[in-house]
Design a protein around this motif. Structure first.
Motif, short mmCIF file in Angstrom:
data_model
loop_
_atom_site.label_atom_id
_atom_site.label_comp_id
_atom_site.label_asym_id
_atom_site.label_seq_id
_atom_site.Cartn_x
_atom_site.Cartn_y
_atom_site.Cartn_z
N GLU A 1 0.82 -1.21 0.00
CA GLU A 1 0.00 0.00 0.00
C GLU A 1 0.86 1.27 0.00
O GLU A 1 0.33 2.38 0.06
N GLY A 2 2.17 1.13 -0.05
CA GLY A 2 3.06 2.29 -0.09
C GLY A 2 3.17 3.02 1.24
O GLY A 2 3.51 4.22 1.27
N VAL A 3 2.91 2.36 2.33
CA VAL A 3 2.91 3.01 3.65
C VAL A 3 4.31 3.41 4.08
O VAL A 3 5.24 2.61 4.02
N ARG A 4 4.46 4.65 4.53
CA ARG A 4 5.71 5.14 5.12
C ARG A 4 5.58 5.23 6.64
O ARG A 4 6.45 4.79 7.38
N THR A 5 4.46 5.81 7.10
CA THR A 5 4.19 5.96 8.53
C THR A 5 2.92 5.19 8.87
O THR A 5 1.92 5.29 8.15
N LEU A 6 2.98 4.42 9.96
CA LEU A 6 1.80 3.63 10.35
C LEU A 6 1.55 3.80 11.86
O LEU A 6 2.47 3.76 12.67
N LEU A 7 0.29 4.02 12.18
CA LEU A 7 -0.16 4.17 13.56
C LEU A 7 -1.15 3.06 13.87
O LEU A 7 -1.99 2.73 13.04
N ALA A 8 -1.03 2.46 15.06
CA ALA A 8 -1.98 1.43 15.50
C ALA A 8 -2.50 1.83 16.89
O ALA A 8 -1.71 2.07 17.79
N VAL A 9 -3.82 1.88 17.02
CA VAL A 9 -4.44 2.32 18.28
C VAL A 9 -5.44 1.27 18.75
O VAL A 9 -6.38 0.93 18.01
N PRO A 10 -5.26 0.73 19.96
CA PRO A 10 -6.22 -0.26 20.46
C PRO A 10 -7.52 0.40 20.89
O PRO A 10 -7.53 1.51 21.42
N VAL A 11 -8.63 -0.27 20.67
CA VAL A 11 -9.95 0.18 21.11
C VAL A 11 -10.30 -0.63 22.35
O VAL A 11 -10.47 -1.86 22.27
N LEU A 12 -10.37 0.04 23.51
CA LEU A 12 -10.57 -0.66 24.78
C LEU A 12 -12.02 -0.59 25.25
O LEU A 12 -12.65 0.45 25.16
N VAL A 13 -12.50 -1.71 25.75
CA VAL A 13 -13.81 -1.79 26.41
C VAL A 13 -13.57 -2.46 27.76
O VAL A 13 -13.20 -3.63 27.81
N ASP A 14 -13.73 -1.70 28.83
CA ASP A 14 -13.48 -2.22 30.18
C ASP A 14 -12.08 -2.79 30.31
O ASP A 14 -11.87 -3.83 30.94
N GLY A 15 -11.10 -2.11 29.70
CA GLY A 15 -9.71 -2.51 29.85
C GLY A 15 -9.29 -3.67 28.97
O GLY A 15 -8.14 -4.11 29.05
N VAL A 16 -10.18 -4.15 28.12
CA VAL A 16 -9.87 -5.25 27.21
C VAL A 16 -9.92 -4.74 25.77
O VAL A 16 -10.82 -3.99 25.41
N VAL A 17 -8.94 -5.13 24.95
CA VAL A 17 -8.89 -4.67 23.56
C VAL A 17 -9.97 -5.36 22.75
O VAL A 17 -10.01 -6.59 22.65
N ARG A 18 -10.84 -4.57 22.18
CA ARG A 18 -11.95 -5.10 21.36
C ARG A 18 -11.63 -5.01 19.87
O ARG A 18 -12.10 -5.80 19.07
N SER A 19 -10.83 -4.02 19.52
CA SER A 19 -10.51 -3.78 18.12
C SER A 19 -9.20 -3.00 18.06
O SER A 19 -8.75 -2.45 19.06
N VAL A 20 -8.61 -2.94 16.87
CA VAL A 20 -7.42 -2.11 16.65
C VAL A 20 -7.63 -1.29 15.40
O VAL A 20 -8.02 -1.83 14.36
N LEU A 21 -7.40 0.02 15.52
CA LEU A 21 -7.48 0.95 14.39
C LEU A 21 -6.07 1.23 13.87
O LEU A 21 -5.17 1.50 14.66
N TYR A 22 -5.90 1.17 12.56
CA TYR A 22 -4.63 1.52 11.92
C TYR A 22 -4.85 2.78 11.07
O TYR A 22 -5.90 2.93 10.44
N ALA A 23 -3.83 3.64 11.04
CA ALA A 23 -3.88 4.81 10.16
C ALA A 23 -2.51 4.96 9.51
O ALA A 23 -1.48 4.92 10.20
N GLY A 24 -2.49 5.10 8.19
CA GLY A 24 -1.22 5.14 7.48
C GLY A 24 -1.06 6.35 6.57
O GLY A 24 -2.05 6.89 6.06
N ARG A 25 0.20 6.74 6.40
CA ARG A 25 0.57 7.81 5.44
C ARG A 25 1.55 7.24 4.43
O ARG A 25 2.42 6.42 4.77
#
Length: 294
Positions: A96-120
């Protein structure tokens, strides 16, 4: 037993991913729900290929795997050459040509439910102004997951979300868990037996408020999950897990407890072994199921 509605969660996740791709500083956004086997990427926006579709990321591997295990956002400014992550998923990400990548966990009651990625795909610098909207979107998504869970459980007979006591919202529960970790830190420096006994009693009350049951007198015995072997954690192992549950790194935990970072790593390792956990995140989940942590 209640289980999250995966189809509905996917719909919520895709909505956030599409919105971020349109409005944030990251033109590529993707994400996936978390199960016992890791992250399964299903939501995409701003992609040029299908290389990321159905990507499966396991804990501790790649950038998302680190965010999953450490319960905190992780960023690779130069993804291709980053030495802070494993590169198991380079083919899919770099296609995908990614240079910069960010990963953010989505927490529900302290447990990771999902992970969001954002790339440049460009080399322009990425600061807090760019990262902030993604982190806030992850927090909002966590609240949406929690609110939907509560609604579904009420309609299914009034059963509250697992791990959340009646009357406490997610922010209040996290504050309670933070107070528990701080109280255990204070207890570790107390030598007076009578005062220590009173502090341990307060720890048990906090754990009970969180629906986890009373913590053991030595910081280790709690209510076991069904069909699980009893687990006895040493006081310091419980202390370390308490800070890991708040998303603290080994270095931050060491500073809070007045220990060497290597000692924290050792305590965490033995706790994970006793719990049969393969990652930090898994250890926290297993400890909560057994009532060892709020």
């Amino acid at each position: 037993m209640y289980a999250p509605n995966t189809a509905r969660d996917d719909e919520l996740l895709q909505g956030v991913v599409s919105r971020l791709a349109r409005s944030s500083a990251f033109p590529l956004v993707f994400g996936g729900l978390v199960s016992h086997s890791g992250i399964h990427v299903t939501a995409l926006a701003g992609h040029r290929t299908m290389s990321l579709r159905d990507l499966h990321v396991v804990a501790d591997r790649g950038l998302g795997g680190r965010a999953l295990s450490e319960l905190r956002p992780r960023i690779a400014v130069d993804y291709r050459t980053s030495s802070a992550i494993t590169h198991d998923y380079d083919r899919q990400v770099l296609t995908e040509g990614v240079r910069t990548l960010l990963a953010v966990p989505v927490l529900v009651d302290g447990v990771v439910r999902s992970v969001l990625y954002a790339g440049r795909r460009s080399d322009e610098s990425t600061g807090g102004v760019a990262v902030g909207p993604v982190v806030r979107a992850a927090q909002e998504l966590g609240r949406e997951f929690a609110a939907r869970d509560a609604t579904v459980r009420r309609s299914a007979g009034g059963v509250l979300p697992a791990g959340r006591p009646d009357g406490l919202d997610s922010m209040q529960l996290e504050e309670l868990r933070s107070s528990f970790a701080e109280l255990r830190s204070i207890s570790s420096s107390v030598t007076d037996p009578e005062l220590l006994d009173r502090l341990r009693h307060l720890e048990g009350r906090l754990a009970a408020l969180a629906g986890a049951g009373a913590a053991g007198e030595a910081g280790g015995v709690g209510a076991d999950a069904p069909d699980a072997e009893p687990v006895l954690l040493a006081p310091r192992e419980t202390d370390v897990l308490g800070y890991v549950a708040l998303g603290r790194t080994n270095r931050e935990t060491a500073a809070a407890l007045g220990l060497a970072e290597s000692t924290v790593k050792s305590y965490l390792g033995t706790a994970m072994q006793k719990l049969g956990a393969t990652t930090r995140h898994d250890a926290v989940v297993r400890a909560r199921r057994r009532g060892l942590l709020p």
